[in-house]
Design an enzyme around this catalytic site. Sequence first.
Site, short mmCIF file in Angstrom:
data_model
loop_
_atom_site.label_atom_id
_atom_site.label_comp_id
_atom_site.label_asym_id
_atom_site.label_seq_id
_atom_site.Cartn_x
_atom_site.Cartn_y
_atom_site.Cartn_z
N LYS A 154 -8.89 -7.37 -0.13
CA LYS A 154 -8.72 -7.58 1.32
C LYS A 154 -9.01 -9.05 1.61
CE LYS A 154 -8.15 -3.18 2.40
NZ LYS A 154 -7.08 -2.56 3.16
N LYS A 180 -6.06 -1.64 -6.39
CA LYS A 180 -4.86 -1.11 -5.76
C LYS A 180 -4.25 -2.17 -4.85
CE LYS A 180 -3.71 2.18 -2.13
NZ LYS A 180 -3.64 1.07 -1.12
N ASP A 182 -2.34 -3.20 -1.45
CA ASP A 182 -2.32 -2.57 -0.13
C ASP A 182 -0.92 -2.03 0.15
OD1 ASP A 182 -4.83 -3.56 2.17
OD2 ASP A 182 -3.81 -1.65 1.97
N GLU A 183 -0.86 -1.10 1.13
CA GLU A 183 0.40 -0.37 1.32
C GLU A 183 1.55 -1.29 1.73
OE1 GLU A 183 -2.35 0.08 3.05
OE2 GLU A 183 -1.80 -0.68 5.02
N HIS A 272 0.71 6.52 -1.79
CA HIS A 272 0.13 6.13 -0.50
C HIS A 272 0.94 6.82 0.58
CE1 HIS A 272 -1.45 3.79 2.82
NE2 HIS A 272 -2.35 3.30 2.00
N LYS A 312 -12.17 5.31 9.04
CA LYS A 312 -11.57 4.69 10.25
C LYS A 312 -10.27 5.36 10.69
CE LYS A 312 -8.89 1.39 7.57
NZ LYS A 312 -8.72 0.02 7.09
#
Length: 430
Positions: A154, A180, A182-183, A272, A312
């Site tokens: 991130k 991983k 991110d999408e 995902h 979240k």
Amino acid sequence: MTGKIDWYDEFVDFDYTPAKDDLISLYYFEPAKGISAREAAGRIASESSAGTWTTLHRLPERVEKIKARAFELDGSYVKVAYPIDLWEPGNAPQLLSGIAGNIFGMKALRNLRLIDASLPAGYIKSFKGPGHGVSGIRSLLKVEKRPVTGAVPKPKIGFSAAEHAEVAFETWMGGFDLVKDDENLTSTSFNRFEDRAERMAKLRDRAEKETGEQKDALLNITGETKEMIRKAKLLHDSGWRFAMIDVVTCGTAAVQTLSEECGDLGLAIHAHRAMHAAFDRNPKHGISMYFLAKLMRLIGVDEIHVGTAVGKLVGSKKDVVQIADMLRASSVDDKNMLSQDWGKIKPVLPVSSGGLHPGLIPIVMDILGNDCTLLVSGGIHGHPNGTRAGAKAAIQAIEASMEGIDLKEYARNHKELKQALDKWEYFKPK
Ligand code: CAP
Ligand code: MG
């Protein structure tokens, strides 16, 4: 207008007992004003199988045999039985075009939600199912009992390929199994897929050497199908054993193709579910995540996101447990869902991700048990001492949970966990 002009009622039969090889779907529905529940049920069964809005001049006799029948009505819930001859073996898009197609747009309904579908043995035999499944993933990573761990660098997008690989290395050296994408990260001018895959492969080998542990990555091949095949082959050639696909945005046809291709390449598929909340969030309308997860197990992903209940993003504890149990079971007997015998279709690992940090790991492990993949991303990169310390803190939280030791107690002689708890304690992000 003279006489009756529609035949929806011929798709309702409360005396019908489904045949063993019928495919059965369960819907929540709300009729529009002036439409009875029975009329609405008939419309659902008709429009999702062999009917249309008006009686027809020519009707082949076989329609009587293949038409769907709404056979059970319980308040706002209806069960519909579909004869197996309606369905093309091995064709997931066609299944959706039937039980999740036009019916969502019918004016006769105010709301409609596909909750589940029970897939008969003959039908599931026509699908590949997961190539690896839970035991296969565990043996790829040599992780016998504890949850599999992973993290997404991130910010989601922003690192160069070289910087991304450095964050990956720190994540692996902190003890995590997987890194991983991110999408929404596939290939950008500053972080090309090929460059990222190659740089990370070099650091993966170094991390494996220095830790003696298996390390891998969930690199996102999401894109046009032929391009996904090319990227899957590139991953295989660089020694990766997983590929990540955003299964909703890629679509069931593409996932079916990549399930075959990745199967041939020995790659496990990480699914995902980005965009799922466009149709599964409204409890009255759309398609449940439960059914989406079921379809992805049938098609053949090896692990899929199921939510956290405490993080979240939306998804209640009941939903998370229900989906995870369905993914891992050999047969399902949940009173709120339809029964399902999975035959030879391997179990799938539920992935819990989204707003997790070490302080929330015991709750998630309490909900999901150890047979899951925990993705802790912001929750390690936001650690006061950085990624490697954050990963160590998350691993320490997993150890404490497995030993049944209170986190604060365990943190007394595990400084990374103590630092994480000092920052987030048990904070539940919104
Ligand atoms: C989590 C995540 C995942 C979500 C997906 C994100 O990052 O990478 O995509 O968890 O949600 O982009 O938000 P954080 P779900 O750990 O930093 O929140 O698993 O519910 O499909
Ligand atoms: Mg993400």
